[in-house]
Design a protein around this motif. Structure first.
Motif, PDB file in Angstrom:
ATOM      1  N   GLU A   1       0.809   4.153  -2.846  1.00  0.00           N
ATOM      2  CA  GLU A   1       0.507   5.540  -2.479  1.00  0.00           C
ATOM      3  C   GLU A   1       1.459   6.532  -3.153  1.00  0.00           C
TER       4      GLU A   1
ATOM      5  N   THR B   1      -2.274  -1.663  -5.232  1.00  0.00           N
ATOM      6  CA  THR B   1      -2.112  -2.330  -3.938  1.00  0.00           C
ATOM      7  C   THR B   1      -2.506  -3.796  -4.041  1.00  0.00           C
ATOM      8  N   LYS B   2      -3.614  -4.058  -4.714  1.00  0.00           N
ATOM      9  CA  LYS B   2      -4.083  -5.445  -4.872  1.00  0.00           C
ATOM     10  C   LYS B   2      -3.109  -6.252  -5.717  1.00  0.00           C
TER      11      LYS B   2
ATOM     12  N   ALA C   1      -5.753   1.636  -5.350  1.00  0.00           N
ATOM     13  CA  ALA C   1      -6.316   0.391  -4.822  1.00  0.00           C
ATOM     14  C   ALA C   1      -5.975  -0.780  -5.736  1.00  0.00           C
TER      15      ALA C   1
ATOM     16  N   ASP D   1      -7.694   7.285  -6.260  1.00  0.00           N
ATOM     17  CA  ASP D   1      -7.950   6.232  -5.269  1.00  0.00           C
ATOM     18  C   ASP D   1      -8.132   4.861  -5.919  1.00  0.00           C
ATOM     19  N   ALA D   2      -8.913   4.806  -6.987  1.00  0.00           N
ATOM     20  CA  ALA D   2      -9.170   3.515  -7.642  1.00  0.00           C
ATOM     21  C   ALA D   2      -7.888   2.948  -8.241  1.00  0.00           C
TER      22      ALA D   2
ATOM     23  N   GLU E   1       0.823  -1.207   0.000  1.00  0.00           N
ATOM     24  CA  GLU E   1       0.000   0.000   0.000  1.00  0.00           C
ATOM     25  C   GLU E   1       0.861   1.262   0.000  1.00  0.00           C
TER      26      GLU E   1
END
Length: 220
Positions: A167, A183-184, A180, A176-177, A163
């Protein structure tokens, strides 16, 4: 040398130990970093941009403008690749607080992954997609950050937080999307990385070179 990026190459994970099972660490020295950069620049036919050169500076500024990046601090905190030209906020082999030698090794691999991916997308197309679409940019960065996780796990036995890496892309105008998604990607990648997988041939080459350079030692 092929620029094909093969996926999921299984290897035997290597943890370096000295005689009698005692853990041995290798202190990186400037020569290690300089040589790694020399090898990668030659292998992938790349060059380091000179920000003081008007043509090189124009290339950097144009690329950042297309990405919507206006923060001048980006050039102090990020390395950026444009085709086969790489902008660096440091001199390879010269350690500074923001860019210790180990980070310079990881950055070299990260940026050369972009170069190889660019060649697969025929250069101009990759650059256009990367610079004009934040989701594509985030995805490509996620792939490149994955190479860093491989090096960290292989030579340190621990990795950066996925994460936290994702960032960093806020500075690249990713939302944000996008963050995310990256991160995944990185969290899922760690499942195989921690089982000894090297996800692409470029990272495999880097690991082979580092293994040969530091045989019997773990990078400190």
């Amino acid at each position: 040398m092929s620029d094909t990026i093969d996926v999921c190459v299984p290897i035997v994970p290597k943890r370096w130990y000295g005689p009698g099972g005692k853990h041995v660490q290798h202190d990186l020295v400037p020569e290690d970093v300089i040589e790694f950069w020399r090898v990668m620049l030659a292998r992938y036919n790349t060059r380091i941009l000179n920000i003081n050169d008007p043509a090189d500076n124009s290339l950097v500024q144009h690329g950042l403008s297309r990405m919507g990046v206006t923060d001048p601090n980006v050039l102090q905190n990020y390395a950026i690749t444009f085709g086969t030209a790489i902008y660096l906020p440091f001199t390879p082999g010269k350690a500074v607080p923001k860019w210790p030698l180990w980070d310079q090794i990881k950055t070299c691999l990260h940026e050369h992954f972009h170069v190889a991916r660019s060649r697969q997308f025929e250069g101009v197309e990759y650059g256009f997609i990367y610079q004009t679409n934040s989701t594509s940019r985030a995805y490509f960065e996620g792939e490149a950050y994955r190479t860093q996780l491989v090096l960290e796990w292989r030579y340190k036995g621990k990795t950066s937080d996925p994460e936290a890496l994702a960032e960093k892309l806020r500075a690249y105008k990713c939302g944000d999307a996008d963050i995310a998604m990256v991160t995944k990607i990185l969290r899922l990648s760690l499942l195989s990385i921690k089982r000894g997988a090297v996800p692409d041939s470029i990272t495999q080459f880097a690991c082979d070179w580092l293994d040969a350079r530091f045989a019997g030692e773990e990078i400190k």
